[in-house]
Design an enzyme around this catalytic site. Structure first.
Site, PDB file in Angstrom:
ATOM      1  N   LYS A 180      94.689 -21.893  10.268  1.00 19.11           N
ATOM      2  CA  LYS A 180      96.061 -22.114   9.803  1.00 19.11           C
ATOM      3  C   LYS A 180      96.132 -23.031   8.609  1.00 19.11           C
ATOM      4  CE  LYS A 180      99.127 -25.166  12.087  1.00 19.11           C
ATOM      5  NZ  LYS A 180      99.569 -25.885  13.213  1.00 19.11           N
ATOM      6  N   LYS A 219      92.152 -26.162  10.389  1.00 18.14           N
ATOM      7  CA  LYS A 219      93.554 -26.513  10.149  1.00 18.14           C
ATOM      8  C   LYS A 219      93.641 -27.429   8.934  1.00 18.14           C
ATOM      9  CE  LYS A 219      97.558 -28.686  12.289  1.00 18.14           C
ATOM     10  NZ  LYS A 219      98.245 -29.015  13.528  1.00 18.14           N
TER      11      LYS A 219
HETATM   12  C1  PBG Z   1     100.966 -30.073  15.783  1.00 21.07           C
HETATM   13  C2  PBG Z   1     101.196 -28.780  15.093  1.00 21.07           C
HETATM   14  C3  PBG Z   1     101.755 -28.530  13.826  1.00 21.07           C
HETATM   15  C4  PBG Z   1     101.853 -27.147  13.697  1.00 21.07           C
HETATM   16  C5  PBG Z   1     101.309 -26.592  14.862  1.00 21.07           C
HETATM   17  N1  PBG Z   1     100.909 -27.614  15.684  1.00 21.07           N
HETATM   18  C6  PBG Z   1     102.296 -29.470  12.817  1.00 21.07           C
HETATM   19  C7  PBG Z   1     101.422 -30.348  12.042  1.00 21.07           C
HETATM   20  O1  PBG Z   1     100.201 -30.346  12.171  1.00 21.07           O
HETATM   21  O2  PBG Z   1     101.991 -31.122  11.287  1.00 21.07           O
HETATM   22  C8  PBG Z   1     102.432 -26.414  12.531  1.00 21.07           C
HETATM   23  C9  PBG Z   1     103.009 -25.067  12.825  1.00 21.07           C
HETATM   24  C10 PBG Z   1     103.951 -24.533  11.812  1.00 21.07           C
HETATM   25  O3  PBG Z   1     104.128 -25.083  10.705  1.00 21.07           O
HETATM   26  O4  PBG Z   1     104.563 -23.494  12.108  1.00 21.07           O
HETATM   27  N2  PBG Z   1      99.963 -30.860  15.290  1.00 21.07           N
END
Ligand code: PBG
Length: 329
Positions: free
Chosen positions: A254, A201
């Site tokens: 992601k 991530k």
């Molecule tokens: C929580 C989380 C996030 C997303 C999924 N889980 C936000 C972040 O890390 O700031 C992002 C998903 C999206 O942008 O659709 N930590």
């Protein structure tokens, strides 16, 4: 053999031929649909930066789930907007927390038999500061403290599994959280609950619209000390390796489209089931272009999803899930 004996265009002559030689397929069951649960009844509040996405009260979410199940989607990914927030994010593991309530209601519906209910495990929607772990403030600013965050995340995962989550998906990026969650789940009689770890991530600008949808923007600083630097591929492979060693059953990558090379490299290296998250910013930027008439909506949507499958993702978390399936029918 080269031209004129070889003519690549022969197999492109008709849709029937193109379909026969198509290498990558997209099926409804490959798609996971995110839902944002909020308190109340009959609530369907549009998210400004994400056309077609809503904050849904539990009763509305059940209706959404029934539609999604009828379309044959692979599952739902659940996020929560709690009634209140505090320093530690205690709403995340509250037995009567918003996602826990949602899970119980969804489990009791007919839809739940048809697909997988995945609960996102993180603290950022529940903490007053909006960070994904425990924040310690010092003279030189603040830091997100890794180790004390683990127990809170593990407790959250157990609470979500006990409320009915088929899969828990930690997205916080603390070190060691997969191991801590696995141990806690096993200790709580949830040895059969799989972990889908957001192993790779990146600290991405493409999460912007999500933070409006989930009301989870950090109140100060950013997430760069825990989410990965977008320039790093080798580091992503190490993150995945470590999460698998700690007991992750599946991994999630992601964002998706700006990181297709990361998905491809992971696919070649690891034999585990792998998903990719087409995140909020990817969705919103395509929508903005659709609204302006700059891109053909249906074609661009499917092309974006096929590209993620072609890179190597087995399944895709996408806000387009319902619309895409309608095009596949
Ligand atoms: C929580 C989380 C996030 C997303 C999924 N889980 C936000 C972040 O890390 O700031 C992002 C998903 C999206 O942008 O659709 N930590």
């Amino acid at each position: 053999m080269t031209f004129p004996a070889t003519r690549m265009r022969r197999l492109r002559q008709s849709e029937q031929l193109r379909a026969l030689v198509r290498e990558t397929a997209l099926a409804p069951g490959d798609l996971i649909y995110p839902l944002f649960l909020c308190p109340g009844k009959g609530v369907r509040k549009p998210v400004g930066s994400m056309p077609g996405v809503f904050n849904l009260s539990v009763d509305e979410a059940v209706r959404e789930a029934e539609q999604a199940a009828a379309l044959g989607l692979g599952g739902l990914l659940l996020f929560g907007l709690p009634e209140g927030k505090d320093e530690t994010g205690s709403g995340a593991w509250d037995e009567k927390g918003i996602v826990q309530l949602g899970l119980r209601a969804l489990k009791a519906s007919a839809a739940a038999q048809k697909f997988v209910l995945i609960a996102d495990v993180c603290l950022c929607e529940y903490t007053s500061h909006g960070h994904c772990g425990v924040v310690v403030k010092g003279d030189e600013g603040f830091s997100v403290d890794n180790d004390p965050s683990l127990a809170l995340l593990a407790r959250t995962a157990v609470s979500l599994a006990q409320a009915g989550a088929d899969v828990v998906a930690p997205s916080d990026m603390m070190d060691g959280r997969v191991g801590a969650i696995r141990k806690a789940l096993d200790g709580a009689g949830c040895a059969n609950t799989p972990i889908l770890s957001y192993a790779s991530k990146f600290a991405s600008a493409f999460y912007g619209p999500f933070r409006e949808a989930a009301d989870s923007a950090p109140q100060f600083g950013d997430r760069k000390t825990y989410q990965m630097d977008g320039a790093n591929l080798r580091e992503a492979m190490r993150e995945i390796e470590l999460d698998l060693e700690e007991g992750a059953d599946m991994i999630l990558m992601k964002p998706a489209m700006p990181y297709l090379d990361v998905i491809r490299t992971a696919r070649e290296r690891f034999g585990v089931p792998m998903g990719a998250y087409q995140v909020s910013g990817e969705y919103s930027m395509l929508h903005a272009a659709f609204e302006k008439g700059w891109l053909d909506r249906d074609r661009a949507m499917l092309e974006s999803l096929i590209s993620i499958r072609r890179a190597g993702a087995d399944f895709i978390v996408t806000y387009f899930a319902k619309e895409a399936v309608r095009l596949l029918q």
